[in-house]
Scaffold this active site. Structure first.
Site, PDB file in Angstrom:
ATOM      1  N   VAL A  62       0.803  -1.219   0.000  1.00  0.00           N
ATOM      2  CA  VAL A  62       0.000   0.000   0.000  1.00  0.00           C
ATOM      3  C   VAL A  62       0.838   1.272   0.000  1.00  0.00           C
ATOM      4  CG1 VAL A  62      -0.245   0.330   2.495  1.00  0.00           C
ATOM      5  CG2 VAL A  62      -2.152   0.907   0.988  1.00  0.00           C
ATOM      6  N   TYR A  63       2.133   1.177   0.276  1.00  0.00           N
ATOM      7  CA  TYR A  63       2.978   2.374   0.271  1.00  0.00           C
ATOM      8  C   TYR A  63       3.093   2.916  -1.150  1.00  0.00           C
ATOM      9  CZ  TYR A  63       4.461   0.982   5.009  1.00  0.00           C
ATOM     10  OH  TYR A  63       4.503   0.628   6.337  1.00  0.00           O
TER      11      TYR A  63
END
Length: 332
Positions: A62-63
């Protein structure tokens, strides 16, 4: 500036050897203005980390929606390092696309996202695959079964968890034991000199179960670097938009910073080095996750390995704060 030689430890009760500092890669990407948008700068930090002996790298799908994984993967692929010596960690849970099955810990999402992370990281296996949060909508048995499958298929070596109440983590450990699934070997939790709520939550459990602890935000979002002043202007930079940072501006936390500065001066160190050294003195902690944006910050962080705190100094640093489990943070 103190310079420390990198040391290695085992993650929890496993035989996996990790550097005592883990390089967090959340800052590499373009999702937020404060992140390192320049890939060359990100590459330089990762390469310097390798030179300094760091073999442990933490990211998440998700980064920046996969950018961080891609950046890390590209650098490690070009690095003159034996892949067997490196420990690459990533996570699953967060929203990766809108619509059904775009997030969570369902069997489908876990297996799909593992494949996507492997491709972005450019590796055949993930050393440590972690659930980023607890999923209230998916039975833990389903998640454990999916993680177990990844280990059996050789795509994951170890599984870990992050940020949850101790009772939920113990439930997951119990289910793994009962159903003979792969057991979580590590816990990522927020832990630093001013955010010590986990001492009243998951850390005693980790000590009892011999779970490796890899704290995130070891410098409290920069608060423990000494760059903020009690009488300064908090309405600038990241602090102006960071809810958790704003909550740190309390009398108790300022008292910690005052002690931190005095002890840093006495040890010919920086406040950040003393804050990290305090964590490294904790028996339950294996490897704090540092998130430097520059080589200078990275080298300063590694200097913490050379700081040896006395029991009296540790007592002074801990005296202002009484650890209390913060359910608002812990239940997210």
């Amino acid at each position: 500036m103190k310079v420390g030689a990198m040391e290695y430890t085992h993650l929890g009760d496993t035989g996996l050897e990790v550097s005592q500092l883990c390089l967090g890669c959340m800052n590499f990407g373009t999702e937020q203005p404060w992140m390192v948008h320049d890939r060359d700068q990100a590459r330089a930090v990762i390469e310097r980390a390798l030179d300094l002996g760091i073999n442990f790298f933490d990211t998440a799908n998700v980064y920046s929606h996969g950018e961080s994984e891609s950046i890390l993967g590209d650098v490690l692929a070009d690095a003159d390092r034996d892949r067997a010596e490196l420990v690459v960690a990533t996570k699953v849970y967060g929203e990766m696309h809108e619509g059904p099955n775009g997030q969570g810990l369902s069997r489908k999402h876990v297996l799909d996202q593992a494949e996507a992370s492997l491709e972005r990281l450019g590796t055949d296996y993930i050393d440590l695959y972690q659930i980023h949060r607890w999923d209230e909508h998916t039975p833990i048995e389903e998640t454990l079964s999916a993680l177990d499958r990844l280990v059996e298929d050789g795509k994951v070596r170890y599984v870990g968890a992050s940020t949850m109440p101790a009772w939920r983590f113990m439930k997951a450990l119990h289910e793994a034991d009962v159903d003979n699934y792969e057991r979580f070997v590590s816990m990522q939790c927020e832990y630093n000199l001013v955010d010590r709520h986990e001492e009243a939550n998951v850390l005693p459990l980790c000590a009892d179960q011999e779970i490796g602890v890899i704290p995130w935000s070891p410098l409290a979002g920069g608060f423990l670097t000494g760059k903020y002043d009690r009488d300064g202007d908090p309405d600038s930079g990241r602090a102006a938009t960071d809810e958790f940072m704003e909550k740190r501006f309390t009398d108790e936390n300022w008292a910690v910073v005052e002690e931190l500065r005095e002890i840093a001066d006495a040890n010919d160190a920086t406040p950040a080095q003393v804050a990290l050294a305090w964590l490294l003195h904790k028996e339950v902690v294996d490897a704090p996750i540092v998130g430097p944006r520059t080589i200078d910050h990275l080298e300063d962080n590694v200097g913490a390995l050379a700081v040896d705190l006395t029991d009296a100094e540790i007592d002074r640093l801990e005296a202002p704060v009484t650890p209390v489990w913060n359910r608002e943070i812990g239940d997210v």
